[in-house]
Design an enzyme around this catalytic site. Structure first.
Site, PDB file in Angstrom:
ATOM      1  N   CYS A 194       0.816  -1.212   0.000  1.00  0.00           N
ATOM      2  CA  CYS A 194       0.000   0.000   0.000  1.00  0.00           C
ATOM      3  C   CYS A 194       0.848   1.260   0.000  1.00  0.00           C
ATOM      4  CB  CYS A 194      -0.909   0.023   1.237  1.00  0.00           C
ATOM      5  SG  CYS A 194      -2.007  -1.395   1.380  1.00  0.00           S
ATOM      6  N   ARG A 240      -6.470   4.773  -1.769  1.00  0.00           N
ATOM      7  CA  ARG A 240      -6.664   3.371  -1.409  1.00  0.00           C
ATOM      8  C   ARG A 240      -6.617   3.170   0.097  1.00  0.00           C
ATOM      9  NH1 ARG A 240      -2.566  -1.681  -2.779  1.00  0.00           N
ATOM     10  NH2 ARG A 240      -3.950  -3.351  -2.118  1.00  0.00           N
TER      11      ARG A 240
END
Length: 547
Positions: A194, A240
């Site tokens: 991420c 995200r």
């Protein structure tokens, strides 16, 4: 007298046998490698783009060759010297990478091998016209873990910081410690997948492919679009992380780590691709307005004219079987050489759990329940299964002496150190968990006599009101490498010598009420580690330090 019948000579037919021989050699080399990569790093979220990039590069190479054939730009001017050099470079990289698990060499070796084949068959000009396919393949190559750690850490902290600030402005109860986000009752770790580094490479590859297909004539426009992919990737990853945080906050941890976690990954690429197309449209609008302001005609794509040649396309692909067979034999020999160089000599120095090996009492020290939490030696990905976890056994304890002085001990052992997954340095773990490091220095600690001191590192970590002095060393095999690159070189040397290296992280730390007591804290840790080594010398002499 009868005249002899004159028959025209038949033209040589194109034979695909030599190419099939070369394809068999490539298959023998790379099918096992790609299977291992699919079950390894390509099977993780971090490097899932690898097989996609490989498939797209192969398709692009096929389409590009057909296009060059139609334009008559495939030439038959073999370049044997550079072709042999590239081929040998690729084979050597494959042998070293395959045998020593150096993944970026093993996967990346395909590029110079393909370039060598093109140079031997077609020459420099044709290889130059296929440059983008070879360049695009670079994005499938897994990066070394030390490079990933170096580049990912600031990206993870940046994504975590921006996500925290935006969600706090929206009124959500969120806090941050390093790369760990706390939202409501939940804790989220911003993992490497991420962080933006791997998606940055994926998006950069997609952006370059997009520019190559669109074929803008403006170099400035291409360079700007390639550079601006970096902030686009950062923005998409921040979106995200915020989406995952909100999913976890409203639906729970199971939803955040389940199907919706993968959906957030797809959302990342949809957002990023939309931003790339929108940005390209904006740049095109600026270019058109700039041209109109200057009174110029906006540039348009130049259509290439088809070049008609007398040679048949199939003639250019005729390869001599005498060239194909030696190349296939060399490829097969490289596979055999890689198998012979695989290290097999395993030296077992640990045959029980650390919790049973390490004594609870030794010297003036005894174990006590700790009121303080230790910094983890490795970070989990939040699901309980971290594919990058390099340890087979870990131990964390707190000891106190007769003067009431406390030292926290952390041990992390791995049976086998590899180039892909190796021991995490404490500096990485402390920074990831929100600490700031000061006074980093190398140390020489005598344990078993002044002639052979232990080489390690020391630093002071601070986080809010917590001040912690840390001493540690990393043993890999029979050495104490300094840093990630040194550890990688040590593993490689042991592997080339046929040995499988084990490794252990030995870390001692103690809390200080205020800055200024570092010297006393480091001296206390040295005395503690000397006593620990003396207590373990008889039963397990090679565990903490080489026997």
């Amino acid at each position: 007298m009868t005249a002899d019948t004159v028959r025209p000579m038949s033209e040589p037919r194109f034979s695909g046998l030599p190419w099939l021989v070369i394809a068999a050699g490539l298959a023998a080399m790379y099918i096992p490698s790609f299977i291992d990569l699919f079950h390894g790093v390509w099977g993780t979220e971090r490097n899932a783009h690898g097989p996609i990039v490989l498939a797209v590069a192969c398709c692009y190479l096929f389409v590009r060759v057909r296009q060059l054939l139609q334009e008559g730009l495939i030439e038959r001017r073999p370049a044997p010297v550079p072709g042999v050099l590239f081929l040998l470079l690729g084979l050597l990289s494959f042998v070293l990478g395959r045998s020593q698990t150096v993944l970026f060499l093993e996967a990346g070796s395909l590029i110079p091998i393909l370039m060598g084949i093109v140079l031997l068959q077609f020459g420099v000009r044709t290889c130059r016209r296929l440059w983008f396919a070879f360049f695009f393949m670079l994005f499938m190559v897994p990066l070394p873990a030390s490079v990933v750690d170096l580049l990912t850490q600031p990206l993870k902290i940046g994504v975590s910081y921006v996500s925290e600030q935006v969600l706090r402005l929206l009124g959500y109860p969120i806090a941050r410690s390093g790369v760990i986000l706390y939202i409501g009752p939940y804790q989220l770790l911003v993992a490497d997948a991420c962080a933006g580094l791997n998606s940055l490479f994926t998006l950069e590859a997609l952006g370059l492919l997009y520019m190559n297909l669109v074929r803008h004539q403006s170099l400035l426009r291409n360079v700007l679009l390639a550079i601006l992919i970096v902030p686009i990737s950062f923005t998409a990853n921040t979106v995200r992380v915020m989406v995952l945080a909100l999913i976890t906050f409203y639906l729970g941890d199971a939803a955040g780590q389940g199907f919706l976690h993968g959906f957030a990954g797809m959302l990342l690429f949809m957002v990023a691709l939309g931003l790339i197309i929108a940005l390209d449209g904006l740049l095109r609008w600026i270019a058109v307005r700039h041209a109109s302001w200057r009174g110029r005609i906006a540039p348009v794509a130049v259509q290439r004219q088809r070049v008609v040649t007398a040679d048949r396309a199939s003639d250019k692909f005729v390869m001599n079987i005498r060239l194909a067979v030696p190349m296939a034999i060399i490829m097969a020999l490289s596979v055999a050489a890689a198998g012979l160089l695989v290290p097999h000599d395993v030296q077992i120095v640990k045959n029980a759990k650390l919790s049973t090996i390490v004594p609870m009492r030794f010297g003036d020290w005894r174990e006590m329940p700790s009121p303080f939490l230790q910094v983890d030696v490795g970070l989990d990905d939040g699901t309980g299964r971290n594919p990058d976890q390099p340890y087979d056994d870990v131990l964390g304890r707190t000891y106190v002496n007769s003067h009431g002085q406390m030292v926290m001990l952390a041990l992390a052992y791995a049976n086998e150190q590899t180039q892909d997954v190796k021991i995490h340095l404490p500096e990485v773990c402390y920074v990831a968990q929100g600490f700031k490091l000061k006074d980093e220095q190398r140390m020489q600690m005598p344990l078993r006599g002044e002639a052979s001191p232990i080489t390690g590192s020391r630093f002071v970590a601070t986080q809010k009101n917590r001040i912690e002095a840390v001493s540690y060393w990393v043993r890999i095999g029979d050495g104490f490498p300094n840093g990630g690159l040194a550890a990688r070189w040590k593993i490689f040397k042991d592997g080339m010598a046929g040995r499988v290296s084990d490794g252990i992280l030995v870390r001692a730390s103690s809390l200080m009420p205020e800055m200024g007591g570092e010297a006393e804290a480091f001296a206390l840790q040295q005395k503690f580690l000397q006593d620990l080594d003396a207590a373990m010398r008889n039963g397990h002499p090679g565990l903490l330090v080489p026997a």
